[in-house]
Design a protein around this motif. Structure first.
Motif, PDB file in Angstrom:
ATOM      1  N   ILE A  94       8.929   1.796   4.646  1.00 12.69           N
ATOM      2  CA  ILE A  94       7.897   0.960   4.845  1.00 12.69           C
ATOM      3  C   ILE A  94       6.742   1.544   3.942  1.00 12.69           C
ATOM      4  N   ASP A  95       6.681   2.857   4.043  1.00 15.20           N
ATOM      5  CA  ASP A  95       5.521   3.567   3.371  1.00 15.20           C
ATOM      6  C   ASP A  95       5.852   4.906   2.491  1.00 15.20           C
ATOM      7  N   ALA A  96       6.722   5.178   2.500  1.00 14.05           N
ATOM      8  CA  ALA A  96       7.240   6.439   1.479  1.00 14.05           C
ATOM      9  C   ALA A  96       6.797   6.376   0.251  1.00 14.05           C
ATOM     10  N   ARG A  97       6.480   7.478  -0.224  1.00 12.26           N
ATOM     11  CA  ARG A  97       6.091   7.623  -1.831  1.00 12.26           C
ATOM     12  C   ARG A  97       7.361   8.092  -2.295  1.00 12.26           C
ATOM     13  N   PRO A  98       7.395   7.906  -3.610  1.00 10.68           N
ATOM     14  CA  PRO A  98       8.677   8.277  -4.465  1.00 10.68           C
ATOM     15  C   PRO A  98       9.259   9.601  -4.063  1.00 10.68           C
ATOM     16  N   TYR A  99       8.186  10.830  -4.129  1.00 13.06           N
ATOM     17  CA  TYR A  99       8.739  12.024  -4.028  1.00 13.06           C
ATOM     18  C   TYR A  99       9.562  12.400  -2.880  1.00 13.06           C
ATOM     19  N   ALA A 100       9.308  11.725  -1.993  1.00 10.55           N
ATOM     20  CA  ALA A 100      10.105  11.925  -0.590  1.00 10.55           C
ATOM     21  C   ALA A 100      11.559  11.747  -0.632  1.00 10.55           C
ATOM     22  N   PHE A 101      12.145  11.184  -1.885  1.00 14.12           N
ATOM     23  CA  PHE A 101      13.395  11.006  -1.877  1.00 14.12           C
ATOM     24  C   PHE A 101      14.028  11.658  -2.949  1.00 14.12           C
ATOM     25  N   ASP A 102      15.318  12.346  -3.131  1.00 11.46           N
ATOM     26  CA  ASP A 102      15.853  13.232  -4.123  1.00 11.46           C
ATOM     27  C   ASP A 102      15.675  12.568  -5.577  1.00 11.46           C
ATOM     28  N   GLY A 103      15.995  11.261  -5.596  1.00 10.68           N
ATOM     29  CA  GLY A 103      16.047  10.672  -6.992  1.00 10.68           C
ATOM     30  C   GLY A 103      14.656  10.048  -7.392  1.00 10.68           C
ATOM     31  N   GLY A 104      13.703  10.026  -6.668  1.00 11.01           N
ATOM     32  CA  GLY A 104      12.319   9.745  -6.911  1.00 11.01           C
ATOM     33  C   GLY A 104      12.465   8.091  -6.995  1.00 11.01           C
ATOM     34  N   GLU A 105      11.795   7.486  -7.945  1.00  6.38           N
ATOM     35  CA  GLU A 105      11.823   6.091  -8.317  1.00  6.38           C
ATOM     36  C   GLU A 105      13.117   5.627  -8.612  1.00  6.38           C
ATOM     37  N   ASP A 106      14.075   6.515  -8.860  1.00  6.24           N
ATOM     38  CA  ASP A 106      15.353   5.962  -9.095  1.00  6.24           C
ATOM     39  C   ASP A 106      16.171   6.157  -7.985  1.00  6.24           C
ATOM     40  N   ASP A 107      15.846   6.532  -6.732  1.00  7.53           N
ATOM     41  CA  ASP A 107      16.715   6.974  -5.627  1.00  7.53           C
ATOM     42  C   ASP A 107      16.607   5.546  -4.863  1.00  7.53           C
ATOM     43  N   PRO A 108      18.007   4.736  -4.779  1.00  4.72           N
ATOM     44  CA  PRO A 108      17.883   3.693  -4.156  1.00  4.72           C
ATOM     45  C   PRO A 108      17.505   3.395  -2.714  1.00  4.72           C
ATOM     46  N   GLU A 109      17.248   4.645  -2.221  1.00 10.95           N
ATOM     47  CA  GLU A 109      16.660   4.486  -0.657  1.00 10.95           C
ATOM     48  C   GLU A 109      15.109   4.328  -0.600  1.00 10.95           C
ATOM     49  N   TRP A 110      14.340   4.524  -1.724  1.00 12.93           N
ATOM     50  CA  TRP A 110      13.014   4.301  -2.016  1.00 12.93           C
ATOM     51  C   TRP A 110      12.668   2.801  -1.933  1.00 12.93           C
ATOM     52  N   ALA A 111      11.837   2.709  -0.952  1.00 13.69           N
ATOM     53  CA  ALA A 111      11.503   1.164  -0.837  1.00 13.69           C
ATOM     54  C   ALA A 111       9.946   1.152   0.016  1.00 13.69           C
ATOM     55  N   GLY A 112       9.516  -0.235   0.305  1.00 12.54           N
ATOM     56  CA  GLY A 112       8.224  -0.161   1.117  1.00 12.54           C
ATOM     57  C   GLY A 112       6.866  -0.431   0.172  1.00 12.54           C
ATOM     58  N   PHE A 113       5.836  -0.428   0.749  1.00 14.17           N
ATOM     59  CA  PHE A 113       4.481  -0.766   0.175  1.00 14.17           C
ATOM     60  C   PHE A 113       4.510  -0.039  -1.237  1.00 14.17           C
ATOM     61  N   HIS A 114       4.741   1.311  -1.222  1.00 11.55           N
ATOM     62  CA  HIS A 114       4.474   1.791  -2.656  1.00 11.55           C
ATOM     63  C   HIS A 114       5.348   1.249  -3.784  1.00 11.55           C
ATOM     64  N   ARG A 115       6.448   0.812  -3.200  1.00 10.05           N
ATOM     65  CA  ARG A 115       7.414   0.265  -4.479  1.00 10.05           C
ATOM     66  C   ARG A 115       6.799  -1.225  -4.870  1.00 10.05           C
ATOM     67  N   VAL A 116       6.203  -1.924  -3.791  1.00  7.40           N
ATOM     68  CA  VAL A 116       5.706  -3.043  -4.084  1.00  7.40           C
ATOM     69  C   VAL A 116       4.464  -2.863  -4.948  1.00  7.40           C
ATOM     70  N   GLU A 117       3.603  -1.854  -4.814  1.00 10.52           N
ATOM     71  CA  GLU A 117       2.324  -1.562  -5.480  1.00 10.52           C
ATOM     72  C   GLU A 117       3.031  -1.278  -6.949  1.00 10.52           C
ATOM     73  N   ARG A 118       3.746  -0.279  -6.934  1.00 11.20           N
ATOM     74  CA  ARG A 118       4.081  -0.173  -8.523  1.00 11.20           C
ATOM     75  C   ARG A 118       4.704  -1.262  -9.084  1.00 11.20           C
ATOM     76  N   ASP A 119       5.312  -2.185  -8.588  1.00 10.96           N
ATOM     77  CA  ASP A 119       6.055  -3.458  -9.083  1.00 10.96           C
ATOM     78  C   ASP A 119       4.804  -4.381  -9.853  1.00 10.96           C
ATOM     79  N   LEU A 120       3.715  -4.260  -8.755  1.00  9.38           N
ATOM     80  CA  LEU A 120       2.594  -5.402  -9.172  1.00  9.38           C
ATOM     81  C   LEU A 120       1.656  -4.819  -9.965  1.00  9.38           C
TER      82      LEU A 120
END
Length: 769
Positions: A94-120
């Motif tokens: 729901i609320d993780a930032r990209p740096y919480a994942f090994d692949g950052g924004e490329d990581d398929p597990e990254w999702a949530g509000f901050h992803r929507v924020e980036r997209d918009l």
């Protein structure tokens, strides 16, 4: 008399036990009341996300952004329970930032509000925002179920720990890191974090908390609200959103809000400890443990020993430079020259930001030199926090010369220890750890640093990023001659592109020695996006280099080791050093991709054999009669597609997938494309990435149906061979297997036969199938 004393003592003990039991029940009741408050907030979250999805679907970008901001408050209150084990994975979704994942924004597990924020806000991609919102709604729905009637089973300890943790996180991290980087709505986040904490804490005031302790928390909260109102007068009202963008908040205002948050966090810690009648956990020491402790030695990769040593030698020279440039800083501080000290600070930051590339090899020194407050349990209140960011705070935020000198003492000692290691202990470094360091830092800049204002108080983040890139180049340069030409060209081009970008972003400031840095706060969203793109391009090119170096540097099996057998019975060979490009005809799935056998077992492609009956997309089972590829040794590039349903498929870019009644090559799939799952269900793609994995497999079933690979429907056809031609080619082999159970290895193992056939297109319509 003795007997009376014993009876009195026993009665007292019994009374204490009853009181403790009652208090425990009361604490749980207080916990349940707080969770019920959050369940109501979750119920309020759901329609806000429906409105967000509708706004995104309307194609109105402005309306979508307004709906995004309106949707943020409820979860930022619920976040107070993010540390609860039962909700941990939901918080990440729901609320993780990209740096919480090994692949950052490329990581398929990254999702949530901050992803929507980036997209918009950053990318202006409504199609991607629609898919991200769909995945977010699924996670929030699950969260609401977990909170209702405290289904998650939150305990008093978990509730109180969550309150303390979030309060310290806001103080130590969020206030200084632009929580909402792209939307600039960070004040909204802080306000609702505070409200969530307060909503969870309030019931505990009636659960045995001493009046004086409760009054301490009340007073701290009132002071916090006053500090917030001073920063955001229009946004403090319950129904209002911040009237002021966070980028406009001054250093002094941020400092006041941060200090008030720390006081509130400390009061909550006292209340927690009083309620639980136990001392709070003591954080593990950081810099104080440095003396006498060395990082465990690593296995050196002799194939690249000279290249590794050359990079370490370059950093040893940088460490000596770091010692030299800290002297003017101390001199200016000792003279009370604040302006001179700030200039010396800027001039002295560069060397370590290059050396940081290898930080994993000297974690003790890295912590003592460069740790931010959020790396410690109690942030700036933690006695173990120090280093260069403490110097920065003292110089730029607090104008406190004694504090700056004290922090500098710790930096000097840690740098001296670091120089000794770089000059005398090559056992700490290897080709593998060197490349892992380059990969980690090239990802950390776009996934974390750009959005967290690395130099919060000095506003020198552009300098940090520049020096990080220079450090990566220094380590990479000795390896460059031994890389393949395409990979070497890609890495060189990406490093050159970063340097050229700085000529635009920070014009007039010399790349090599300039110290008149542009304030990072003045960079636009588009400019920050360009930094992100440049470093992600570098990271991806370094991934290709790492695939060559790390595989080549990996120790070979002992002569007596038995080679693993492939599905065709041939022994497996060592992986090739260079990944096969995704469009070179290697049209398959990696070894680890899975299918379901008749009987329910799930097996990896590498363990699949001819004759095995596997589930097809239609739900039936059909035997595998041939592998058009079955090569366990090759290292290849794959497109990784992640759906809102949580499925992840890896396939080479030329592999066809059923989409909308036709076939689309995996490499042409974009975020928002709907893929087919088992049972005909569909789910939108929420992430597309390129990854490197081992093995190339493409099984064909006798009935020619679509396969289910990792739960996603896939064709057995690829763009290397048009589907009609491929079907005709394989017809005789299907017939032979069906009649006599005979198969052939003519195509197995990655035969070049595909090269003789006409190539298909990226998209094939249903009428052409």
């Amino acid at each position: 008399m003795a007997r009376v004393t014993v009876l009195v003592a026993a009665a007292a003990a019994a009374a204490a036990a009853v009181a403790t039991s009652a208090l425990g029940a009361t604490l749980q009741e207080a916990t349940d009341t707080g969770v019920a408050f959050l369940a109501d907030r979750c119920a309020a979250q759901q329609p806000l996300l429906v409105a967000l999805a509708d706004a995104v679907g309307s194609g109105d970008a402005a309306a979508a952004r307004a709906a995004y901001v309106a949707s943020r408050p409820p979860y930022e209150e619920i976040e107070v329970l993010a540390t609860n084990e039962a909700l941990g994975t939901l918080d990440a979704r729901i609320d993780a930032r990209p740096y919480a994942f090994d692949g950052g924004e490329d990581d398929p597990e990254w999702a949530g509000f901050h992803r929507v924020e980036r997209d918009l806000y950053r990318d202006g991609n409504l199609t991607a925002a629609a898919a991200s919102t769909a995945a977010l709604r699924i996670a929030v729905d699950e969260l609401c179920v977990a909170l209702t009637n405290n289904t998650a089973g939150v305990t008093p300890t978990e509730s109180l720990d969550g309150q303390v943790a979030l309060a310290f996180e806001v103080a130590a991290k969020k206030v200084s890191s632009e929580e909402e980087t792209w939307s600039d709505a960070s004040l909204l986040i802080f306000k609702h974090n505070y409200r969530g904490i307060w909503g969870l804490f309030t019931p505990f005031k009636e659960a045995g908390l001493a009046p004086a302790t409760a009054a301490e928390v009340d007073s701290a909260y009132e002071a916090l609200l006053a500090a917030y109102a001073a920063v955001d007068p229009a946004g403090v009202a319950a129904a209002a959103v911040p009237a002021r963008p966070y980028s406009a908040v001054t250093v002094a205002e941020r400092a006041a809000l941060m200090n008030a948050t720390y006081v509130f966090a400390a009061s909550l810690r006292d209340a927690r400890d009083a309620l639980l009648s136990e001392e709070s956990p003591t954080p593990a020491p950081a810099s104080s443990r440095m003396e006498g402790v060395s990082t465990p030695a690593v296995v050196r990769d002799e194939a690249y020993a000279d290249e590794t040593a050359a990079g370490v030698a370059a950093f040893a020279a940088q460490c000596q430079e770091q010692q030299r440039v800290l002297v003017p800083l101390r001199t200016a501080l000792a003279a009370g020259d604040m302006s001179g000290a700030r200039a010396a600070y800027a001039a002295g930051r560069g060397p370590y930001e290059q050396i940081e590339t290898l930080a994993a090899a000297f974690e003790e020194e890295d912590t003592a030199i460069d740790a931010r407050p959020d790396a410690f349990e109690y942030g700036e209140l933690d006695p173990e926090w120090g280093g260069i960011h403490a110097v920065e705070r003292a110089l730029y935020r607090d104008e406190d010369v004694p504090a700056a000198l004290a922090a500098l003492d710790g930096v000097d000692a840690a740098v001296a220890s670091l120089c000794t290691k770089l000059e005398n202990d090559l056992s700490l470094f290897s080709a593998t750890t060197t490349w892992e360091g380059m990969l980690a830092l090239s990802l950390e800049v776009p996934a974390k640093k750009i959005s967290s204002e690395e130099e919060t108080w000095s506003d020198l983040s552009l300098m940090i990023f520049r020096e990080n890139a220079k450090g990566i180049r220094a380590l990479y340069a000795p390896f460059a001659p031994r890389l393949s030409a395409p990979v070497r060209g890609a890495v060189n081009a990406s490093l050159d592109a970063i340097q050229a970008l700085w000529g635009t972003l920070d014009a007039g400031n010399d790349w090599d020695t300039g110290v008149n840095f542009r304030a990072f706060a003045n960079t636009t969203i588009a400019e920050r996006g360009s930094i992100h793109t440049a470093f992600m391009t570098l990271h991806r090119s370094l991934q290709r280099g790492a695939a060559e170096v790390i595989v080549a540097a990996t120790p070979k099996p002992s002569p007596g080791a038995s080679p693993a057998a492939s599905p065709t019975g041939a022994p497996a060979t060592s992986p090739t050093a260079t990944p096969v490009p995704a469009d070179d005809g290697g049209t398959c799935f990696p070894s680890s991709a899975t299918v379901e056998l008749e009987g329910g077992a799930t097996v990896a492609m590498a363990d699949l054999s001819i004759g095995d009956r596997i589930r097809t997309a239609g739900g039936s089972f059909s035997p595998v009669y041939i592998f058009s590829h079955a090569d366990p040794s090759v290292v290849a590039e794959f497109v990784q597609l992640t759906t809102a349903s949580g499925h992840t498929l890896r396939a080479t870019s030329s592999h066809y997938l059923p989409v909308g009644g036709g076939l689309v090559a995996a490499g042409s799939v974009t975020v928002g494309t709907w893929l087919t799952l088992a049972g005909g269900r569909t789910s939108p793609v929420t992430a597309v990435a390129t990854v490197v994995a081992t093995g190339l497999y493409n099984p064909h079933t006798l009935d020619g149906s679509l396969l289910l690979v990792d739960g996603v429907a896939t064709s057995t056809y690829t763009t290397s061979v048009s589907p009609g031609v491929a079907a005709a080619l394989l017809a005789p082999l299907r017939a032979a297997y069906a009649v006599v159970g005979w198969s052939t290895e003519a195509l197995s193992g990655g035969s070049p036969l595909w090269r003789l056939l006409p190539h298909g297109r990226a998209v094939v319509g249903v009428e052409e199938l």
